[in-house]
Design a protein around this motif. Sequence first.
Motif, PDB file in Angstrom:
ATOM      1  N   THR A 492       0.851  -1.189   0.000  1.00  0.00           N
ATOM      2  CA  THR A 492       0.000   0.000   0.000  1.00  0.00           C
ATOM      3  C   THR A 492       0.886   1.237   0.000  1.00  0.00           C
ATOM      4  N   PHE A 493       0.311   2.338  -0.415  1.00  0.00           N
ATOM      5  CA  PHE A 493       1.030   3.603  -0.452  1.00  0.00           C
ATOM      6  C   PHE A 493       0.697   4.396   0.815  1.00  0.00           C
ATOM      7  N   ASP A 494       1.663   5.155   1.297  1.00  0.00           N
ATOM      8  CA  ASP A 494       1.534   5.817   2.592  1.00  0.00           C
ATOM      9  C   ASP A 494       0.209   6.570   2.729  1.00  0.00           C
ATOM     10  N   ASP A 495      -0.162   7.294   1.686  1.00  0.00           N
ATOM     11  CA  ASP A 495      -1.369   8.113   1.773  1.00  0.00           C
ATOM     12  C   ASP A 495      -2.634   7.272   1.699  1.00  0.00           C
ATOM     13  N   ASN A 496      -2.490   5.960   1.475  1.00  0.00           N
ATOM     14  CA  ASN A 496      -3.673   5.105   1.418  1.00  0.00           C
ATOM     15  C   ASN A 496      -3.863   4.286   2.693  1.00  0.00           C
ATOM     16  N   LYS A 497      -2.813   4.232   3.545  1.00  0.00           N
ATOM     17  CA  LYS A 497      -2.885   3.342   4.697  1.00  0.00           C
ATOM     18  C   LYS A 497      -4.046   3.704   5.630  1.00  0.00           C
ATOM     19  N   ALA A 498      -4.334   4.984   5.701  1.00  0.00           N
ATOM     20  CA  ALA A 498      -5.424   5.390   6.589  1.00  0.00           C
ATOM     21  C   ALA A 498      -6.767   4.902   6.093  1.00  0.00           C
ATOM     22  N   LYS A 499      -6.867   4.616   4.780  1.00  0.00           N
ATOM     23  CA  LYS A 499      -8.132   4.205   4.209  1.00  0.00           C
ATOM     24  C   LYS A 499      -8.382   2.715   4.400  1.00  0.00           C
TER      25      LYS A 499
END
Length: 500
Positions: A492-499
Amino acid sequence: MAPSILSKQSPIIIVGAGCFGLSSALYLAQAGYVGITVYDKQPYDENAYSTTDGADAASADFNKVMRMSYGEEIEYQRLAWDAIQIWNVWNKQIQSSPAQDLPRGLEPSDRVWNNCGFLRMSTDGQLSQFEQTTLRNITREGLRSTQFVVGDPEDEKRVPFYFKDGEWERKSDPFLRKLQGKSLAGVFDTTAGFVDASKACTWAMHLCRQLGVSFVLGEESGQVSSFIRSPGGHTTLGIRTADGKEHRSELLILAAGPWTPYLFPSIAPLMETTAGSVVYFQLPPQSEAPYLWERFSPENFPVYAYGGWTKGLGIGGFPRTEDGVVKIGYRGAKYTNYEDVADPMTGARHRISVPKTRYWPEPSEPAVTKQAVEAIKSVVREALPELAELGIAGCRNCWYTDSLDTSFVIDRVPGDEGMMVCSGGSGHGFKFLPVLGREVVKIIEKPGEKNAIARLWQWRTRSSGPRNGLEQGEAGPRNWKKQEMATKSDWTFDDNKAKL
């Protein structure tokens, strides 16, 4: 000792039903040899070289680069041009065949090669020395009109006559660099694209069978356990397979890809098994993301090298497949996997690099290195943010054999008139499937009259000069056991982990 002359009836064994083995078998059969048998441990007749159905070799893949760009290596450029002509013929032959006449895995609507073009893009606004040399050699061959230098005024004038309906804008800048105010430089090769490797192998095997080539496939009957040697031990006389049977030959062609050093460890100073890393992005269903399917289609998106081909970032990729898979590869580090291997000829133990695939030596979940994943993610963030939103869906290690100078090794084994090695693809061999065997036949039939290609591929050693990483050995930084492997959380990409 000079190689003995083969008759057209001489029994010939080819070990390996990948690109090099199939091409050799095809051209030997076309030349009239009638005693050809190909052995392989994989049941390609059952899985049609499909990786999803268990095929486990570099030649089993859904896309590989077809390019003519080779810098100073004009012999490979010429060979690639010849290959393109036959790829075109094979497409027409498949499309004109009744469905019932095609082998399993092929339909008349299939193409084994897609001429979508190849963008060799620079990230520093300059053409590399490699690109400049490539252009000179392509010009020398009278093919400069097939190449478009991005931003070159004269080439831009030709664009409307070759590209229609905005295709040039889409394929010369697939990463939308102009929109972002970034430099845009590179070369677009209109002769290039990608080949569907699995379907191409299926077709080549079909052509071989039509010409009478026999195939023995499977873990027992097709897997080589050892070689048969003459009483003095100087000449290879055939193979023993895992089922205990002996098979005699007057010439044995060892074309086992990354398993070549495993079967013949004495070739290790000349050839090393290495892995390139591949990741996959799965597009959402077409009905949910029609824009992405259109954007990444071969009609709109080229094969590309991002920031250099033979040098640079080591990142390259492809348009989507028919199933919506976007593949990106990393070859910035060519990983090795050293193990103890017994020489089947002598019994001596060797420490050499061998494959470690999804299915061999035992089944395992595929994993690529964290180094490879981070390198690919860095480029995706910068150039293909649409894919970053999706995250990585899968991965694969593609095991090749690297020769010490990246040229193939196709020659008789010195001192053994019964064995020939046909390997060392070095990550760029598959494109030559339609023509490589043509040169193999020349090398076999005219050992004393070596042309430029035969000299390029002849048995060789080098104590200095290019060694392509082979000099590093097990202690080098590419050793598989020294790497940190990526986990699915790294996909996963860092900016997607929260999702998630």
